[in-house]
Design an enzyme around this catalytic site. Structure first.
Site, PDB file in Angstrom:
ATOM      1  N   ALA A   8      75.471  23.502  58.978  1.00  0.00           N
ATOM      2  CA  ALA A   8      75.888  24.468  60.001  1.00  0.00           C
ATOM      3  C   ALA A   8      74.903  25.633  60.057  1.00  0.00           C
ATOM      4  O   ALA A   8      75.240  26.741  60.466  1.00  0.00           O
ATOM      5  CB  ALA A   8      77.301  24.978  59.697  1.00  0.00           C
ATOM      6  N   VAL A  11      69.792  25.198  63.037  1.00  0.00           N
ATOM      7  CA  VAL A  11      69.644  24.046  63.935  1.00  0.00           C
ATOM      8  C   VAL A  11      70.996  23.359  64.177  1.00  0.00           C
ATOM      9  O   VAL A  11      71.357  23.050  65.314  1.00  0.00           O
ATOM     10  CB  VAL A  11      68.612  23.044  63.372  1.00  0.00           C
ATOM     11  CG1 VAL A  11      68.562  21.780  64.225  1.00  0.00           C
ATOM     12  CG2 VAL A  11      67.233  23.690  63.297  1.00  0.00           C
ATOM     13  N   ARG A  88      54.668  19.077  48.741  1.00  0.00           N
ATOM     14  CA  ARG A  88      55.283  18.214  49.745  1.00  0.00           C
ATOM     15  C   ARG A  88      56.193  17.185  49.067  1.00  0.00           C
ATOM     16  O   ARG A  88      57.262  16.864  49.539  1.00  0.00           O
ATOM     17  CB  ARG A  88      54.148  17.510  50.503  1.00  0.00           C
ATOM     18  CG  ARG A  88      54.554  16.884  51.797  1.00  0.00           C
ATOM     19  CD  ARG A  88      53.437  16.028  52.309  1.00  0.00           C
ATOM     20  NE  ARG A  88      53.049  15.062  51.284  1.00  0.00           N
ATOM     21  CZ  ARG A  88      52.248  14.033  51.498  1.00  0.00           C
ATOM     22  NH1 ARG A  88      51.722  13.846  52.672  1.00  0.00           N
ATOM     23  NH2 ARG A  88      51.968  13.184  50.534  1.00  0.00           N
ATOM     24  N   ARG A 151      58.271  20.666  73.984  1.00  0.00           N
ATOM     25  CA  ARG A 151      57.237  21.682  73.719  1.00  0.00           C
ATOM     26  C   ARG A 151      55.964  21.364  74.504  1.00  0.00           C
ATOM     27  O   ARG A 151      55.312  22.257  75.032  1.00  0.00           O
ATOM     28  CB  ARG A 151      56.950  21.747  72.211  1.00  0.00           C
ATOM     29  CG  ARG A 151      58.081  22.416  71.466  1.00  0.00           C
ATOM     30  CD  ARG A 151      57.829  22.487  69.973  1.00  0.00           C
ATOM     31  NE  ARG A 151      58.838  23.331  69.352  1.00  0.00           N
ATOM     32  CZ  ARG A 151      59.237  23.226  68.091  1.00  0.00           C
ATOM     33  NH1 ARG A 151      58.701  22.310  67.305  1.00  0.00           N
ATOM     34  NH2 ARG A 151      60.156  24.037  67.609  1.00  0.00           N
ATOM     35  N   HIS A 175      56.171  13.211  63.517  1.00  0.00           N
ATOM     36  CA  HIS A 175      56.695  14.521  63.946  1.00  0.00           C
ATOM     37  C   HIS A 175      55.922  15.660  63.279  1.00  0.00           C
ATOM     38  O   HIS A 175      56.203  16.829  63.506  1.00  0.00           O
ATOM     39  CB  HIS A 175      58.199  14.587  63.587  1.00  0.00           C
ATOM     40  CG  HIS A 175      58.874  15.855  63.956  1.00  0.00           C
ATOM     41  ND1 HIS A 175      58.799  16.422  65.215  1.00  0.00           N
ATOM     42  CD2 HIS A 175      59.661  16.687  63.229  1.00  0.00           C
ATOM     43  CE1 HIS A 175      59.509  17.550  65.225  1.00  0.00           C
ATOM     44  NE2 HIS A 175      60.046  17.730  64.032  1.00  0.00           N
TER      45      HIS A 175
END
Ligand code: APR
Length: 309
Positions: A8, A11, A88, A151, A175
């Site tokens: 929540a 996003v 990462r 975008r 992405h």
């Protein structure tokens, strides 16, 4: 129709807000692990119903998956952003644990749900959700390409200049900043090539700006964006719950399509009530095919981290 949003935060809440405003479902459940957070967001949003006139009933829960039972669509936005000093691999490890656990819990109560992945790194999280759950491939969809394409249309609209609504433009591939492929050659302004209106060097800059679109906002905001990611998630929900059969760029499992196997990557797909229903071949040229193969290599490399966990 019932939809659940896991996470929540910025996003997830924006997804929920957009879904409710469009009354895309009767019931919407927000779930978070932070005590009271989803409940609070749900009540706040419900207090806009009388102002905005929507009919969706939004409720929140702290980690009680039984409240999500019988959901047709579930969006996963839970995860953590990369923190300074974090590798990462560490980020993938943490978010992989969250996405895998969330997917298992969802399916206990909503075995027929279509799962939408928004958590990053999205291509790898989509692959993980699909392979760890054993779900049919059409029911797991990564959202990134819709956001990246929106975008792309924004940056094109600034360059032409034109309304973003009159532009058609698609981003495929991964992405990530270096893995996405804005398909400039195929972008159109009311059916005519955008190259009629914008010089080649400007189009190159539009593509480059699109690729770092998310990072640009993180730099400005100090955290990652939420309005466009939230609206993109809701747009995908709309295409599913209204069985729109829309052609949208989404991250899906490839089994030979676009020359790739055993990977989830962004390609144009038909979206409807069954999830992604068909992959559409855009007949890439040699240059685009090479970019797609390079993107797949980078994503496959990231997916290999999953094996070390
Ligand atoms: N179960 C449920 N919720 C969780 C879990 C979990 N296991 N782990 C974390 N969360 C929740 C957090 O409590 C938080 O409220 O996920 C929410 C994430 O929200 P934010 O930190 O605001 O992050 P947000 O900006 O919404 O981004 C979420 O979407 O675009 C991607 O890169 C972004 O991966 C990130 C995700």
């Amino acid at each position: 129709m019932k939809v659940t949003v896991i996470g929540a935060g910025a996003v997830g809440a924006t997804c929920a807000d957009n879904i409710a405003r469009a009354s895309l479902c009767e019931e919407l459940v927000l779930l978070d692990i932070k005590e009271g957070f989803a409940e609070g967001k749900a009540i706040d949003m419900m207090q806009t119903a009388a102002l905005l006139g929507f009919e969706t009933r939004i409720t929140g829960t702290t980690g009680d998956y039984s409240k999500t039972a019988g959901s047709s669509v579930v969006l996963i936005t839970s995860g953590i952003p990369r923190k300074p000093g974090m590798t990462r691999e560490e980020l993938i490890g943490i978010n992989a644990g969250i996405v895998k656990g969330v997917t298992e819990n969802i399916l206990k109560y909503s075995p027929d749900a279509i799962i939408i992945i928004i958590s990053n790194p999205m291509d790898t999280m989509t692959y993980l959700a699909l392979t760890s759950s054993g779900l049919p491939k059409n029911r797991v969809i990564g959202m990134g390409g819709i956001l990246d394409s929106s975008r792309f249309r924004y940056y094109l609209s600034q360059a032409i200049p034109a309304s973003p609504n009159e532009l058609q433009a698609t981003v495929i591939g991964g992405h990530g900043d270096t893995t996405m492929i804005p398909l400039t050659r195929l972008a159109t302004y009311q059916g005519t090539p955008v190259s009629n209106y914008v010089a080649a060097d400007v189009l190159k800059k539009v593509a480059a700006d699109t690729m770092v679109g998310g990072a640009t906002l993180t730099g400005l905001l100090g955290t990652s964006a939420w309005y466009a990611p939230g609206a993109s998630g809701a747009d995908l929900v709309k295409a599913i719950v209204r069985d729109e059969k829309r052609l949208l760029p989404c991250c899906v499992y490839l089994d030979g399509e676009y020359g790739q196997k055993d990977i989830c990557l962004g390609v144009p797909v038909i979206i409807g009530k069954n999830g992604w229903e068909k992959i559409v071949d855009y007949h890439l040229n040699d240059e685009e095919k090479a970019l797609f193969a390079k993107s797949a290599d980078a994503v496959r490399n990231m997916n290999s981290v999953l094996k070390t966990l």
